[in-house]
Design a protein around this motif. Sequence first.
Motif, PDB file in Angstrom:
ATOM      1  N   HIS A 137      10.532 -11.786  -2.800  1.00 58.24           N
ATOM      2  CA  HIS A 137       9.180 -11.910  -3.342  1.00 58.24           C
ATOM      3  C   HIS A 137       9.177 -11.537  -4.822  1.00 58.24           C
ATOM      4  O   HIS A 137      10.145 -11.001  -5.352  1.00 58.24           O
ATOM      5  N   ASP A 138       8.081 -11.816  -5.479  1.00 57.41           N
ATOM      6  CA  ASP A 138       7.918 -11.485  -6.893  1.00 57.41           C
ATOM      7  C   ASP A 138       6.481 -11.022  -7.096  1.00 57.41           C
ATOM      8  O   ASP A 138       5.575 -11.824  -7.306  1.00 57.41           O
ATOM      9  N   PHE A 139       6.267  -9.700  -7.011  1.00 54.04           N
ATOM     10  CA  PHE A 139       4.923  -9.147  -7.113  1.00 54.04           C
ATOM     11  C   PHE A 139       4.729  -8.423  -8.436  1.00 54.04           C
ATOM     12  O   PHE A 139       5.682  -7.894  -9.024  1.00 54.04           O
ATOM     13  N   GLU A 140       3.481  -8.371  -8.874  1.00 47.82           N
ATOM     14  CA  GLU A 140       3.142  -7.629 -10.083  1.00 47.82           C
ATOM     15  C   GLU A 140       1.704  -7.136  -9.994  1.00 47.82           C
ATOM     16  O   GLU A 140       0.872  -7.700  -9.265  1.00 47.82           O
ATOM     17  N   PHE A 141       1.423  -6.057 -10.731  1.00 54.18           N
ATOM     18  CA  PHE A 141       0.057  -5.574 -10.865  1.00 54.18           C
ATOM     19  C   PHE A 141      -0.562  -6.202 -12.105  1.00 54.18           C
ATOM     20  O   PHE A 141       0.025  -6.181 -13.182  1.00 54.18           O
ATOM     21  N   ARG A 142      -1.730  -6.778 -11.931  1.00 48.26           N
ATOM     22  CA  ARG A 142      -2.518  -7.256 -13.055  1.00 48.26           C
ATOM     23  C   ARG A 142      -3.762  -6.386 -13.128  1.00 48.26           C
ATOM     24  O   ARG A 142      -4.527  -6.314 -12.165  1.00 48.26           O
ATOM     25  N   SER A 143      -3.930  -5.732 -14.257  1.00 52.54           N
ATOM     26  CA  SER A 143      -4.960  -4.695 -14.371  1.00 52.54           C
ATOM     27  C   SER A 143      -5.933  -5.019 -15.495  1.00 52.54           C
ATOM     28  O   SER A 143      -5.551  -5.581 -16.520  1.00 52.54           O
ATOM     29  N   LYS A 144      -7.191  -4.640 -15.274  1.00 50.73           N
ATOM     30  CA  LYS A 144      -8.183  -4.818 -16.326  1.00 50.73           C
ATOM     31  C   LYS A 144      -9.203  -3.692 -16.272  1.00 50.73           C
ATOM     32  O   LYS A 144      -9.378  -3.026 -15.243  1.00 50.73           O
ATOM     33  N   LEU A 145      -9.863  -3.482 -17.412  1.00 51.45           N
ATOM     34  CA  LEU A 145     -10.897  -2.466 -17.513  1.00 51.45           C
ATOM     35  C   LEU A 145     -12.227  -3.017 -17.031  1.00 51.45           C
ATOM     36  O   LEU A 145     -12.556  -4.181 -17.278  1.00 51.45           O
ATOM     37  N   ILE A 146     -12.968  -2.181 -16.334  1.00 54.67           N
ATOM     38  CA  ILE A 146     -14.302  -2.546 -15.885  1.00 54.67           C
ATOM     39  C   ILE A 146     -15.351  -1.945 -16.807  1.00 54.67           C
ATOM     40  O   ILE A 146     -16.281  -2.601 -17.234  1.00 54.67           O
ATOM     41  N   ASP A 147     -15.176  -0.660 -17.144  1.00 55.33           N
ATOM     42  CA  ASP A 147     -16.135   0.001 -18.024  1.00 55.33           C
ATOM     43  C   ASP A 147     -15.562   1.307 -18.545  1.00 55.33           C
ATOM     44  O   ASP A 147     -14.619   1.880 -17.958  1.00 55.33           O
ATOM     45  N   VAL A 148     -16.133   1.765 -19.641  1.00 54.16           N
ATOM     46  CA  VAL A 148     -15.784   3.052 -20.249  1.00 54.16           C
ATOM     47  C   VAL A 148     -17.092   3.761 -20.581  1.00 54.16           C
ATOM     48  O   VAL A 148     -17.996   3.153 -21.159  1.00 54.16           O
ATOM     49  N   VAL A 206     -13.228   6.261 -17.284  1.00 55.73           N
ATOM     50  CA  VAL A 206     -12.617   4.942 -17.389  1.00 55.73           C
ATOM     51  C   VAL A 206     -12.572   4.317 -16.006  1.00 55.73           C
ATOM     52  O   VAL A 206     -11.979   4.897 -15.087  1.00 55.73           O
ATOM     53  N   ARG A 207     -13.187   3.161 -15.848  1.00 52.73           N
ATOM     54  CA  ARG A 207     -13.151   2.457 -14.574  1.00 52.73           C
ATOM     55  C   ARG A 207     -12.286   1.211 -14.745  1.00 52.73           C
ATOM     56  O   ARG A 207     -12.466   0.451 -15.690  1.00 52.73           O
ATOM     57  N   SER A 208     -11.354   1.037 -13.817  1.00 56.57           N
ATOM     58  CA  SER A 208     -10.419  -0.076 -13.931  1.00 56.57           C
ATOM     59  C   SER A 208     -10.121  -0.640 -12.552  1.00 56.57           C
ATOM     60  O   SER A 208     -10.483  -0.051 -11.534  1.00 56.57           O
ATOM     61  N   GLU A 209      -9.454  -1.787 -12.527  1.00 59.18           N
ATOM     62  CA  GLU A 209      -9.006  -2.361 -11.269  1.00 59.18           C
ATOM     63  C   GLU A 209      -7.581  -2.857 -11.422  1.00 59.18           C
ATOM     64  O   GLU A 209      -7.180  -3.356 -12.477  1.00 59.18           O
ATOM     65  N   ASP A 210      -6.799  -2.659 -10.376  1.00 56.42           N
ATOM     66  CA  ASP A 210      -5.413  -3.132 -10.319  1.00 56.42           C
ATOM     67  C   ASP A 210      -5.294  -4.081  -9.135  1.00 56.42           C
ATOM     68  O   ASP A 210      -5.609  -3.703  -7.999  1.00 56.42           O
ATOM     69  N   CYS A 211      -4.833  -5.284  -9.378  1.00 53.95           N
ATOM     70  CA  CYS A 211      -4.654  -6.261  -8.313  1.00 53.95           C
ATOM     71  C   CYS A 211      -3.173  -6.550  -8.139  1.00 53.95           C
ATOM     72  O   CYS A 211      -2.483  -6.875  -9.111  1.00 53.95           O
ATOM     73  N   LEU A 212      -2.687  -6.389  -6.912  1.00 54.31           N
ATOM     74  CA  LEU A 212      -1.298  -6.699  -6.597  1.00 54.31           C
ATOM     75  C   LEU A 212      -1.231  -8.169  -6.214  1.00 54.31           C
ATOM     76  O   LEU A 212      -1.865  -8.599  -5.246  1.00 54.31           O
ATOM     77  N   ILE A 213      -0.451  -8.923  -6.978  1.00 51.55           N
ATOM     78  CA  ILE A 213      -0.478 -10.378  -6.876  1.00 51.55           C
ATOM     79  C   ILE A 213       0.929 -10.935  -6.726  1.00 51.55           C
ATOM     80  O   ILE A 213       1.892 -10.424  -7.322  1.00 51.55           O
ATOM     81  N   ASP A 214       1.051 -11.963  -5.914  1.00 52.01           N
ATOM     82  CA  ASP A 214       2.298 -12.717  -5.816  1.00 52.01           C
ATOM     83  C   ASP A 214       2.398 -13.571  -7.077  1.00 52.01           C
ATOM     84  O   ASP A 214       1.625 -14.518  -7.266  1.00 52.01           O
ATOM     85  N   ALA A 215       3.340 -13.229  -7.963  1.00 57.48           N
ATOM     86  CA  ALA A 215       3.438 -13.905  -9.251  1.00 57.48           C
ATOM     87  C   ALA A 215       3.796 -15.382  -9.114  1.00 57.48           C
ATOM     88  O   ALA A 215       3.514 -16.180 -10.009  1.00 57.48           O
ATOM     89  N   LYS A 216       4.426 -15.757  -8.008  1.00 57.67           N
ATOM     90  CA  LYS A 216       4.825 -17.151  -7.812  1.00 57.67           C
ATOM     91  C   LYS A 216       3.649 -18.021  -7.397  1.00 57.67           C
ATOM     92  O   LYS A 216       3.469 -19.132  -7.894  1.00 57.67           O
ATOM     93  N   SER A 217       2.837 -17.524  -6.487  1.00 60.02           N
ATOM     94  CA  SER A 217       1.736 -18.326  -5.958  1.00 60.02           C
ATOM     95  C   SER A 217       0.379 -17.964  -6.538  1.00 60.02           C
ATOM     96  O   SER A 217      -0.580 -18.731  -6.424  1.00 60.02           O
ATOM     97  N   GLY A 218       0.273 -16.766  -7.155  1.00 62.30           N
ATOM     98  CA  GLY A 218      -1.008 -16.287  -7.645  1.00 62.30           C
ATOM     99  C   GLY A 218      -1.884 -15.697  -6.559  1.00 62.30           C
ATOM    100  O   GLY A 218      -3.033 -15.341  -6.802  1.00 62.30           O
ATOM    101  N   GLU A 219      -1.338 -15.549  -5.348  1.00 62.47           N
ATOM    102  CA  GLU A 219      -2.110 -15.030  -4.218  1.00 62.47           C
ATOM    103  C   GLU A 219      -2.319 -13.529  -4.341  1.00 62.47           C
ATOM    104  O   GLU A 219      -1.400 -12.779  -4.668  1.00 62.47           O
TER     105      GLU A 219
END
Length: 286
Positions: A106-117, A127-140
């Motif tokens: 598999h090929d997974f990665e965390f894609r993270s972004k800020l929600i608010d400060v 600091v409010r943020s979200e981290d999404c664990l995503i299959d980098a190959k499929s984008g799932e």
Amino acid sequence: MSEPWKEYEFPAKKVTWLQRDTLLFNLSIGCRADEPQFEGDPRFSTFPTYPLELVFKLDHSEVIGFYGTVGSTDIPGVHKLDPRGLVDGDRTVEIYKPLPTTLLGHDFEFRSKLIDVYDKGKSGIVVRSEDCLIDAKSGEYLFYVGQGNWGGPRGPRSDKKPCLIDKLIWFSRSKLDRKALICTASEVGKELGYGGIINHGVFGYNKIAHEMVRRLGNGDPSSMLRISAKFAGPVRPGDTLVIHLWKNGVVADGSEEVQWSAQVRGTGQECLCDGTAVIKPPTDFE
């Protein structure tokens, strides 16, 4: 007022793990010999809240300190933040798909972004943020981890009340043993003024999640769909947690929503509050 941090996306971060790492995590949060699904039999499964560990582990294969992967935080429009002042405010985990027991293949990665400060003045910064664990190959998407890193007040308590109080549960399996030593934070405990060794807040959070899966989901790792809570106080080695749990009733797809909180037995000090979880109904998981 300009908010340059809104929806700011951090560079993606690779994440890796092996079955060895999965097994170590499962054991550390209290999975037992009578739960072979977490200890390596043909049904060997990753416990659903493992991404809370992966957020810090990332692609490291060696033991790392608490600050080993956090580093300084660069946020557009905000001065550089010192990670040694970081305290968890809350965590929410949503599970979209079961996590494999190893990254191999598999090929997974965390894609993270800020929600608010939020600027709390002398109290600190939220600091409010979200981290999404995503299959980098499929984008799932596999998991969503939402978090608030608090340096200020925790804000108002939720007014939500359970519509049906069904039962009150307490258990002592959160009492720490040798397996829990990997989750202690002596450095953090001193830096933040707690007077010595404390346990990482997500350790108690994960142990409670395990008890919910074991007691309410018949041990099926796919039974937990969502869990969240606010961190309210420290837990020290040797503490036993008392868990209050209320059933709220059935939600979509026959799943059940519960509310929960946790206190340190003997002192009554609240350590986790405003907790919620969504659990699928028990199955004949064998």
